[in-house]
Design a protein around this motif. Sequence first.
Motif, PDB file in Angstrom:
ATOM      1  N   LEU A 193       0.817  -1.193   0.000  1.00  0.00           N
ATOM      2  CA  LEU A 193       0.000   0.000   0.000  1.00  0.00           C
ATOM      3  C   LEU A 193       0.862   1.258   0.000  1.00  0.00           C
ATOM      4  O   LEU A 193       0.613   2.214  -0.746  1.00  0.00           O
ATOM      5  CB  LEU A 193      -0.919  -0.012   1.220  1.00  0.00           C
ATOM      6  CG  LEU A 193      -1.970   1.088   1.313  1.00  0.00           C
ATOM      7  CD1 LEU A 193      -2.939   0.990   0.152  1.00  0.00           C
ATOM      8  CD2 LEU A 193      -2.708   1.004   2.630  1.00  0.00           C
ATOM      9  N   SER A 194       1.894   1.272   0.813  1.00  0.00           N
ATOM     10  CA  SER A 194       2.730   2.465   0.962  1.00  0.00           C
ATOM     11  C   SER A 194       3.446   2.828  -0.328  1.00  0.00           C
ATOM     12  O   SER A 194       3.484   3.992  -0.730  1.00  0.00           O
ATOM     13  CB  SER A 194       3.753   2.237   2.074  1.00  0.00           C
ATOM     14  OG  SER A 194       3.132   2.069   3.328  1.00  0.00           O
ATOM     15  N   ILE A 195       4.034   1.845  -0.997  1.00  0.00           N
ATOM     16  CA  ILE A 195       4.840   2.128  -2.182  1.00  0.00           C
ATOM     17  C   ILE A 195       3.955   2.491  -3.366  1.00  0.00           C
ATOM     18  O   ILE A 195       4.215   3.470  -4.078  1.00  0.00           O
ATOM     19  CB  ILE A 195       5.757   0.940  -2.506  1.00  0.00           C
ATOM     20  CG1 ILE A 195       6.742   0.706  -1.353  1.00  0.00           C
ATOM     21  CG2 ILE A 195       6.516   1.181  -3.808  1.00  0.00           C
ATOM     22  CD1 ILE A 195       7.595  -0.540  -1.512  1.00  0.00           C
ATOM     23  N   LEU A 196       2.907   1.716  -3.605  1.00  0.00           N
ATOM     24  CA  LEU A 196       2.038   2.016  -4.742  1.00  0.00           C
ATOM     25  C   LEU A 196       1.397   3.393  -4.619  1.00  0.00           C
ATOM     26  O   LEU A 196       1.218   4.095  -5.611  1.00  0.00           O
ATOM     27  CB  LEU A 196       0.955   0.948  -4.872  1.00  0.00           C
ATOM     28  CG  LEU A 196       1.420  -0.442  -5.294  1.00  0.00           C
ATOM     29  CD1 LEU A 196       0.250  -1.400  -5.317  1.00  0.00           C
ATOM     30  CD2 LEU A 196       2.081  -0.388  -6.656  1.00  0.00           C
ATOM     31  N   SER A 197       1.079   3.795  -3.401  1.00  0.00           N
ATOM     32  CA  SER A 197       0.435   5.096  -3.207  1.00  0.00           C
ATOM     33  C   SER A 197       1.380   6.246  -3.511  1.00  0.00           C
ATOM     34  O   SER A 197       0.925   7.356  -3.821  1.00  0.00           O
ATOM     35  CB  SER A 197      -0.091   5.199  -1.775  1.00  0.00           C
ATOM     36  OG  SER A 197      -1.078   4.204  -1.536  1.00  0.00           O
ATOM     37  N   MET A 198       2.689   6.014  -3.449  1.00  0.00           N
ATOM     38  CA  MET A 198       3.640   7.058  -3.834  1.00  0.00           C
ATOM     39  C   MET A 198       3.464   7.420  -5.311  1.00  0.00           C
ATOM     40  O   MET A 198       3.522   8.587  -5.688  1.00  0.00           O
ATOM     41  CB  MET A 198       5.066   6.585  -3.574  1.00  0.00           C
ATOM     42  CG  MET A 198       5.415   6.430  -2.108  1.00  0.00           C
ATOM     43  SD  MET A 198       7.078   5.747  -1.877  1.00  0.00           S
ATOM     44  CE  MET A 198       8.094   7.179  -2.302  1.00  0.00           C
ATOM     45  N   GLY A 199       3.250   6.412  -6.159  1.00  0.00           N
ATOM     46  CA  GLY A 199       3.030   6.679  -7.567  1.00  0.00           C
ATOM     47  C   GLY A 199       1.773   7.491  -7.793  1.00  0.00           C
ATOM     48  O   GLY A 199       1.748   8.431  -8.603  1.00  0.00           O
ATOM     49  N   ARG A 200       0.706   7.162  -7.071  1.00  0.00           N
ATOM     50  CA  ARG A 200      -0.541   7.925  -7.199  1.00  0.00           C
ATOM     51  C   ARG A 200      -0.346   9.374  -6.751  1.00  0.00           C
ATOM     52  O   ARG A 200      -0.881  10.310  -7.365  1.00  0.00           O
ATOM     53  CB  ARG A 200      -1.651   7.255  -6.382  1.00  0.00           C
ATOM     54  CG  ARG A 200      -2.202   5.984  -7.020  1.00  0.00           C
ATOM     55  CD  ARG A 200      -3.225   5.303  -6.124  1.00  0.00           C
ATOM     56  NE  ARG A 200      -4.319   6.176  -5.760  1.00  0.00           N
ATOM     57  CZ  ARG A 200      -5.398   6.407  -6.510  1.00  0.00           C
ATOM     58  NH1 ARG A 200      -5.499   5.855  -7.696  1.00  0.00           N
ATOM     59  NH2 ARG A 200      -6.355   7.188  -6.065  1.00  0.00           N
ATOM     60  N   PHE A 201       0.393   9.557  -5.676  1.00  0.00           N
ATOM     61  CA  PHE A 201       0.677  10.901  -5.179  1.00  0.00           C
ATOM     62  C   PHE A 201       1.423  11.716  -6.232  1.00  0.00           C
ATOM     63  O   PHE A 201       1.061  12.857  -6.537  1.00  0.00           O
ATOM     64  CB  PHE A 201       1.504  10.797  -3.887  1.00  0.00           C
ATOM     65  CG  PHE A 201       1.900  12.126  -3.303  1.00  0.00           C
ATOM     66  CD1 PHE A 201       1.137  12.713  -2.316  1.00  0.00           C
ATOM     67  CD2 PHE A 201       3.050  12.781  -3.731  1.00  0.00           C
ATOM     68  CE1 PHE A 201       1.500  13.945  -1.767  1.00  0.00           C
ATOM     69  CE2 PHE A 201       3.419  14.005  -3.194  1.00  0.00           C
ATOM     70  CZ  PHE A 201       2.641  14.587  -2.206  1.00  0.00           C
ATOM     71  N   MET A 202       2.488  11.143  -6.785  1.00  0.00           N
ATOM     72  CA  MET A 202       3.296  11.856  -7.778  1.00  0.00           C
ATOM     73  C   MET A 202       2.472  12.223  -9.016  1.00  0.00           C
ATOM     74  O   MET A 202       2.587  13.327  -9.555  1.00  0.00           O
ATOM     75  CB  MET A 202       4.477  10.993  -8.211  1.00  0.00           C
ATOM     76  CG  MET A 202       5.411  10.584  -7.104  1.00  0.00           C
ATOM     77  SD  MET A 202       6.218  11.989  -6.343  1.00  0.00           S
ATOM     78  CE  MET A 202       7.341  11.129  -5.257  1.00  0.00           C
ATOM     79  N   CYS A 203       1.645  11.291  -9.463  1.00  0.00           N
ATOM     80  CA  CYS A 203       0.858  11.538 -10.664  1.00  0.00           C
ATOM     81  C   CYS A 203      -0.291  12.506 -10.402  1.00  0.00           C
ATOM     82  O   CYS A 203      -0.730  13.224 -11.295  1.00  0.00           O
ATOM     83  CB  CYS A 203       0.319  10.220 -11.218  1.00  0.00           C
ATOM     84  SG  CYS A 203       1.622   9.126 -11.835  1.00  0.00           S
ATOM     85  N   GLY A 204      -0.796  12.509  -9.168  1.00  0.00           N
ATOM     86  CA  GLY A 204      -1.888  13.404  -8.842  1.00  0.00           C
ATOM     87  C   GLY A 204      -1.458  14.845  -8.649  1.00  0.00           C
ATOM     88  O   GLY A 204      -2.112  15.775  -9.115  1.00  0.00           O
ATOM     89  N   LEU A 205      -0.334  15.033  -7.957  1.00  0.00           N
ATOM     90  CA  LEU A 205       0.102  16.391  -7.634  1.00  0.00           C
ATOM     91  C   LEU A 205       1.252  16.882  -8.495  1.00  0.00           C
ATOM     92  O   LEU A 205       1.515  18.091  -8.546  1.00  0.00           O
ATOM     93  CB  LEU A 205       0.501  16.472  -6.156  1.00  0.00           C
ATOM     94  CG  LEU A 205      -0.628  16.266  -5.149  1.00  0.00           C
ATOM     95  CD1 LEU A 205      -0.128  16.524  -3.740  1.00  0.00           C
ATOM     96  CD2 LEU A 205      -1.815  17.167  -5.449  1.00  0.00           C
ATOM     97  N   GLY A 206       1.957  15.991  -9.182  1.00  0.00           N
ATOM     98  CA  GLY A 206       3.079  16.397 -10.025  1.00  0.00           C
ATOM     99  C   GLY A 206       2.731  17.488 -11.024  1.00  0.00           C
ATOM    100  O   GLY A 206       3.499  18.455 -11.181  1.00  0.00           O
ATOM    101  N   PRO A 207       1.590  17.390 -11.735  1.00  0.00           N
ATOM    102  CA  PRO A 207       1.260  18.445 -12.709  1.00  0.00           C
ATOM    103  C   PRO A 207       1.103  19.831 -12.089  1.00  0.00           C
ATOM    104  O   PRO A 207       1.232  20.832 -12.779  1.00  0.00           O
ATOM    105  CB  PRO A 207      -0.072  17.954 -13.303  1.00  0.00           C
ATOM    106  CG  PRO A 207      -0.032  16.473 -13.137  1.00  0.00           C
ATOM    107  CD  PRO A 207       0.652  16.253 -11.820  1.00  0.00           C
TER     108      PRO A 207
END
Length: 500
Positions: free
Chosen positions: A435-449
Amino acid sequence: MTAPSFAGRYRIEQIIGVGGFATVHLAHDDELRSPVAVKILADNWARQSDVRERFLQEARLLRRADSHWLVQVFDIGELDDGRPYFVMTYADRGTLHERLSGGALAVEEALRVIGEIAQGVAVLHGIGVVHRDLKPSNVLFRSRAHGGERVMVADLGIARSTDHLTGLTLPAGSPGYMAPEQLHFDGAPDARADVHGLGALTYHMLTGQVPGRPEERVPPSALRPGVPPEVDEAVMRALDPDRDHRWPDAGAYLAALPSSGATPPPTPVPLAPASEDDGHGQGAEPETGGSPNRRRMVLGGGAAVAALAVAAAVAVSVSGQEGPGTAGGPAPATPTATRGEAVGDPTGRWLRLDSDIPKEYRSLIVQAGTYCAQPGLSPPLIAAMLKAESGFDPALTDHRADEYGIARWTPGVLWHWQPGGLQSPKPSPPLGPELSILSMGRFMCGLGPKIKDIPGDPALNLAGLFRSGVDPMHRDNGVPERWREYLGKVAKYMDDYRPR
């Protein structure tokens, strides 16, 4: 939680797929001398009765459908620690997503593959089930004993019986492929939602691109000369934003495609109504205004509260998220139920094999680092951040900061960025690596833009974003000074982890 050595009589060999709620392992049936895939519910969800039931419902549904065009379930059981598992077909030739990483397919090949996909979906429609999450990572390939291969539709984690589609439904599906009505709480998606998914898959296979917004969309032939006009017509009708204008079901879409070499299967006897199910979606994302630290961000407005109020049960998707997510762009490599390679370490394409990255986390790191096409996001970045955050310690506990696990998440923040978002139960420590690692990808893709115009190295800006939040990045026109030492560590580790 470490991987078990056995699940019943099945000898576990290696992890081949990870989602927010389950892990999938390549295993061997020593009695029948054959490889199988074993899906195991994650430990932190195994005690949640609604999540557990949804996990088991997927296995029951696949078993009752019992089609070669769908992943088949052979067995079900429970580990000594109480986690349920089920045993499935092992797809030794990977996923459609992997094939599309090399670009569009030949027109004839695309029509062959979509023809078989549509047959699998038609089986579901024939028994009164809507898949709701058709995407390339949920299409698998298995070799046949006498040559060739068969195509299988996988992951019914958010599928719903049509008997349950007349009431309230929660958003569910993967951006880029799901129908517009799946974005709404009361969208009640029916078979026409899957027709939209089939059209999106066809479009992607023919053009190498996920369909754009309806107002910007062009027929496949505009991007791929040589696509027959009748294919253009069938696909564009399938993708119509108004479901009343789409093909009524998968069988009708299949019949409209030329040269697919496939015909709809006979209609089986409908299933009995499924158990309680409210669906499962991406969830609302948090607001970022006024946040001094990304771990202190809270959700703004009342939409999330309303979403929680109406969620009577939690549906579970165990394939991981795919597609542009909240950021847009092409889909990442996300393993599903039977993806994997039995020989060698496929993560060596992204991560240095002789590094100190623990083997059990490499696949998770690759998934998070390829979640979307966000500039700067990569598996070496995710690995470097994990090293800097915790030294890869999954048991890290910092009660004072309310941060836990390998990525030092605060549970309230992780709730927003976990697969399923706020539609899934709020996580509580211990926070598992999956859960912890996969959610990092979601965070980056959600807020990166939101920081795309910030100067500096895109990868290090993402690392700073993970630490500081959006507003401090804009206020300082870069990563705040207090996180510069942290960025130095991340930069060093990234260089260590890149393949030579």
